[in-house]
Design a protein around this motif. Structure first.
Motif, PDB file in Angstrom:
ATOM      1  N   HIS A  69       0.838  -1.214   0.000  1.00 20.21           N
ATOM      2  CA  HIS A  69       0.000   0.000   0.000  1.00 20.21           C
ATOM      3  C   HIS A  69       0.870   1.261   0.000  1.00 20.21           C
ATOM      4  CE1 HIS A  69      -3.495  -2.398   2.010  1.00 20.21           C
ATOM      5  NE2 HIS A  69      -3.373  -2.649   0.724  1.00 20.21           N
ATOM      6  N   LEU A  70       1.953   1.205   0.753  1.00 17.30           N
ATOM      7  CA  LEU A  70       2.855   2.347   0.840  1.00 17.30           C
ATOM      8  C   LEU A  70       3.515   2.633  -0.506  1.00 17.30           C
ATOM      9  CD1 LEU A  70       4.181   4.375   2.796  1.00 17.30           C
ATOM     10  CD2 LEU A  70       5.929   2.644   3.264  1.00 17.30           C
ATOM     11  N   LEU A  71       3.952   1.580  -1.171  1.00 15.51           N
ATOM     12  CA  LEU A  71       4.574   1.739  -2.487  1.00 15.51           C
ATOM     13  C   LEU A  71       3.577   2.325  -3.493  1.00 15.51           C
ATOM     14  CD1 LEU A  71       6.542  -1.642  -2.684  1.00 15.51           C
ATOM     15  CD2 LEU A  71       7.490   0.622  -2.197  1.00 15.51           C
ATOM     16  N   GLU A  72       2.340   1.875  -3.431  1.00 18.86           N
ATOM     17  CA  GLU A  72       1.293   2.401  -4.310  1.00 18.86           C
ATOM     18  C   GLU A  72       1.034   3.882  -4.029  1.00 18.86           C
ATOM     19  OE1 GLU A  72      -1.314  -1.766  -4.727  1.00 18.86           O
ATOM     20  OE2 GLU A  72      -1.933  -0.155  -3.356  1.00 18.86           O
ATOM     21  N   PHE A  73       0.987   4.221  -2.753  1.00 19.80           N
ATOM     22  CA  PHE A  73       0.718   5.601  -2.341  1.00 19.80           C
ATOM     23  C   PHE A  73       1.803   6.539  -2.874  1.00 19.80           C
ATOM     24  CE2 PHE A  73       1.059   9.064   0.825  1.00 19.80           C
ATOM     25  CZ  PHE A  73      -0.253   9.519   0.843  1.00 19.80           C
ATOM     26  N   ILE A  74       3.048   6.097  -2.847  1.00 29.46           N
ATOM     27  CA  ILE A  74       4.162   6.922  -3.328  1.00 29.46           C
ATOM     28  C   ILE A  74       4.189   6.957  -4.853  1.00 29.46           C
ATOM     29  CG2 ILE A  74       6.660   7.243  -3.334  1.00 29.46           C
ATOM     30  CD1 ILE A  74       5.413   7.718  -0.616  1.00 29.46           C
ATOM     31  N   TYR A  75       4.140   5.792  -5.476  1.00 33.36           N
ATOM     32  CA  TYR A  75       4.295   5.721  -6.939  1.00 33.36           C
ATOM     33  C   TYR A  75       3.155   6.438  -7.668  1.00 33.36           C
ATOM     34  CZ  TYR A  75       4.503   3.949 -11.671  1.00 33.36           C
ATOM     35  OH  TYR A  75       4.538   3.864 -13.046  1.00 33.36           O
ATOM     36  N   ASN A  76       1.954   6.340  -7.150  1.00 30.01           N
ATOM     37  CA  ASN A  76       0.792   6.961  -7.808  1.00 30.01           C
ATOM     38  C   ASN A  76       0.646   8.447  -7.478  1.00 30.01           C
ATOM     39  OD1 ASN A  76      -0.076   4.577  -9.131  1.00 30.01           O
ATOM     40  ND2 ASN A  76      -1.026   3.857  -7.239  1.00 30.01           N
ATOM     41  N   ASP A  77       1.667   9.018  -6.829  1.00 30.26           N
ATOM     42  CA  ASP A  77       1.718  10.457  -6.528  1.00 30.26           C
ATOM     43  C   ASP A  77       0.596  10.947  -5.617  1.00 30.26           C
ATOM     44  OD1 ASP A  77       4.033  10.779  -7.995  1.00 30.26           O
ATOM     45  OD2 ASP A  77       2.997  11.405  -9.817  1.00 30.26           O
ATOM     46  N   LEU A  78       0.003  10.030  -4.842  1.00 24.62           N
ATOM     47  CA  LEU A  78      -1.044  10.445  -3.911  1.00 24.62           C
ATOM     48  C   LEU A  78      -0.475  11.310  -2.798  1.00 24.62           C
ATOM     49  CD1 LEU A  78      -3.045   7.089  -3.639  1.00 24.62           C
ATOM     50  CD2 LEU A  78      -3.524   9.062  -5.086  1.00 24.62           C
ATOM     51  N   TRP A  79       0.817  11.146  -2.529  1.00 26.76           N
ATOM     52  CA  TRP A  79       1.477  11.942  -1.492  1.00 26.76           C
ATOM     53  C   TRP A  79       1.513  13.423  -1.832  1.00 26.76           C
ATOM     54  CZ3 TRP A  79       5.843  14.731  -2.784  1.00 26.76           C
ATOM     55  CH2 TRP A  79       6.466  14.397  -3.985  1.00 26.76           C
ATOM     56  N   LYS A  80       1.406  13.743  -3.116  1.00 32.49           N
ATOM     57  CA  LYS A  80       1.474  15.136  -3.546  1.00 32.49           C
ATOM     58  C   LYS A  80       0.251  15.953  -3.107  1.00 32.49           C
ATOM     59  CE  LYS A  80       4.523  14.431  -7.528  1.00 32.49           C
ATOM     60  NZ  LYS A  80       4.699  14.574  -8.990  1.00 32.49           N
ATOM     61  N   ASN A  81      -0.760  15.275  -2.609  1.00 31.63           N
ATOM     62  CA  ASN A  81      -1.933  15.982  -2.100  1.00 31.63           C
ATOM     63  C   ASN A  81      -1.709  16.567  -0.706  1.00 31.63           C
ATOM     64  OD1 ASN A  81      -3.496  15.303  -4.406  1.00 31.63           O
ATOM     65  ND2 ASN A  81      -3.959  13.297  -3.520  1.00 31.63           N
ATOM     66  N   TYR A  82      -0.531  16.314  -0.142  1.00 30.88           N
ATOM     67  CA  TYR A  82      -0.231  16.751   1.221  1.00 30.88           C
ATOM     68  C   TYR A  82       1.082  17.528   1.236  1.00 30.88           C
ATOM     69  CZ  TYR A  82      -3.689  13.086   1.833  1.00 30.88           C
ATOM     70  OH  TYR A  82      -4.824  12.321   1.714  1.00 30.88           O
ATOM     71  N   ASP A  83       1.187  18.494   2.134  1.00 32.04           N
ATOM     72  CA  ASP A  83       2.305  19.445   2.104  1.00 32.04           C
ATOM     73  C   ASP A  83       3.565  18.973   2.807  1.00 32.04           C
ATOM     74  OD1 ASP A  83       0.777  21.264   0.659  1.00 32.04           O
ATOM     75  OD2 ASP A  83      -0.076  22.150   2.485  1.00 32.04           O
ATOM     76  N   THR A  84       3.441  18.255   3.905  1.00 34.96           N
ATOM     77  CA  THR A  84       4.610  17.887   4.701  1.00 34.96           C
ATOM     78  C   THR A  84       4.694  16.368   4.861  1.00 34.96           C
ATOM     79  OG1 THR A  84       3.452  17.937   6.838  1.00 34.96           O
ATOM     80  CG2 THR A  84       4.335  20.037   5.989  1.00 34.96           C
ATOM     81  N   PRO A  85       5.897  15.857   5.198  1.00 36.78           N
ATOM     82  CA  PRO A  85       6.037  14.412   5.448  1.00 36.78           C
ATOM     83  C   PRO A  85       5.063  13.899   6.497  1.00 36.78           C
ATOM     84  CG  PRO A  85       8.205  15.399   5.214  1.00 36.78           C
ATOM     85  CD  PRO A  85       7.218  16.534   5.219  1.00 36.78           C
ATOM     86  N   LYS A  86       4.835  14.686   7.558  1.00 37.24           N
ATOM     87  CA  LYS A  86       3.901  14.276   8.607  1.00 37.24           C
ATOM     88  C   LYS A  86       2.485  14.190   8.070  1.00 37.24           C
ATOM     89  CE  LYS A  86       2.376  15.422  13.287  1.00 37.24           C
ATOM     90  NZ  LYS A  86       2.517  16.373  14.422  1.00 37.24           N
ATOM     91  N   ASP A  87       2.087  15.187   7.263  1.00 37.76           N
ATOM     92  CA  ASP A  87       0.754  15.175   6.660  1.00 37.76           C
ATOM     93  C   ASP A  87       0.593  13.980   5.723  1.00 37.76           C
ATOM     94  OD1 ASP A  87       0.052  17.486   7.976  1.00 37.76           O
ATOM     95  OD2 ASP A  87       0.597  18.808   6.310  1.00 37.76           O
TER      96      ASP A  87
END
Length: 208
Positions: free
Chosen positions: A171-189
């Motif tokens: 799930h973590l790899l999917e979250f990173i690769y699919n750029d879903l992390w870009k919806n949040y501003d900071t590593p904590k978010d």
């Protein structure tokens, strides 16, 4: 007088029996704890997977002497010899074909062993000659194992300490690769966003 002696004799006999019961109880308790301790040690010492971690790490990780950016996110895994949970994580990354395939196709993965005396160069930070320990300090390592994801422009995306489990790794790899992390501003978010992502996945699975 004789009656008093008989009473005292019974009193001492009761005390002796009480002491014997205490000794017997302590003996049983010590043996139980010893057996559990041996069982725990055996569990810790058992093989973590049917893979040779030292040999097979090279099959998935790039040479960490130079940690390069590219057109894929960077995945840096920090571990150490004789770290049981590091071995569990490494075995999962190596032994699970789904995880291994996803990493090799979609990430630039590097493994840094703090027990090694290897020197590392990080061109995107203009740093060279870093020891494995100095590299860990650079990424503010606080616990092992540690996975740090770095974007294509050299910025930290997010980090995960400890062994998250194989399902969560996917799930973590999917979250990173699919750029879903870009919806949040900071590593904590992004960590909180990832947890919400997992909740949504669980809801979708339950509906099916």
């Amino acid at each position: 007088m004789q009656q008093i002696k008989i009473i005292e004799h019974k009193k001492y006999r009761n005390i002796s029996l009480y002491i014997m019961w205490i000794i017997l109880y302590m003996h049983i308790l010590c043996n139980t704890l010893y057996a559990k301790n041996n069982e725990t040690e055996a569990m810790v010492k058992q093989p973590v997977a049917n893979v040779n971690i030292d040999d097979d790490l090279d099959s998935i990780f790039l040479n960490s002497k130079s940690i390069q950016l590219g057109d894929k996110p960077v995945m840096i895994v920090f571990g150490k010899d004789e770290c049981y949970h590091c071995s569990i994580l490494s075995a999962s990354l190596i032994g699970n074909e789904t995880i291994q395939g996803y990493i090799t196709l979609n990430f630039l993965p590097y493994y840094i062993n703090l027990s090694d005396k290897k020197k590392h160069t990080i061109p995107y930070l203009n740093l060279s000659g870093l020891s494995s320990l100095d590299t860990a300090r650079l990424y503010k390592l606080e616990a092992l194992p540690l996975i740090v994801f770095v974007s294509t422009d050299g910025k930290e995306i997010m980090r995960v300490a400890g062994f998250p489990g194989e399902k969560r790794i996917i799930h973590l790899l999917e979250f990173i690769y699919n750029d879903l992390w870009k919806n949040y501003d900071t590593p904590k978010d992004r960590v909180n966003g990832f947890l919400e992502y997992e909740k949504d996945l669980a809801k979708q699975t339950n509906k099916k």
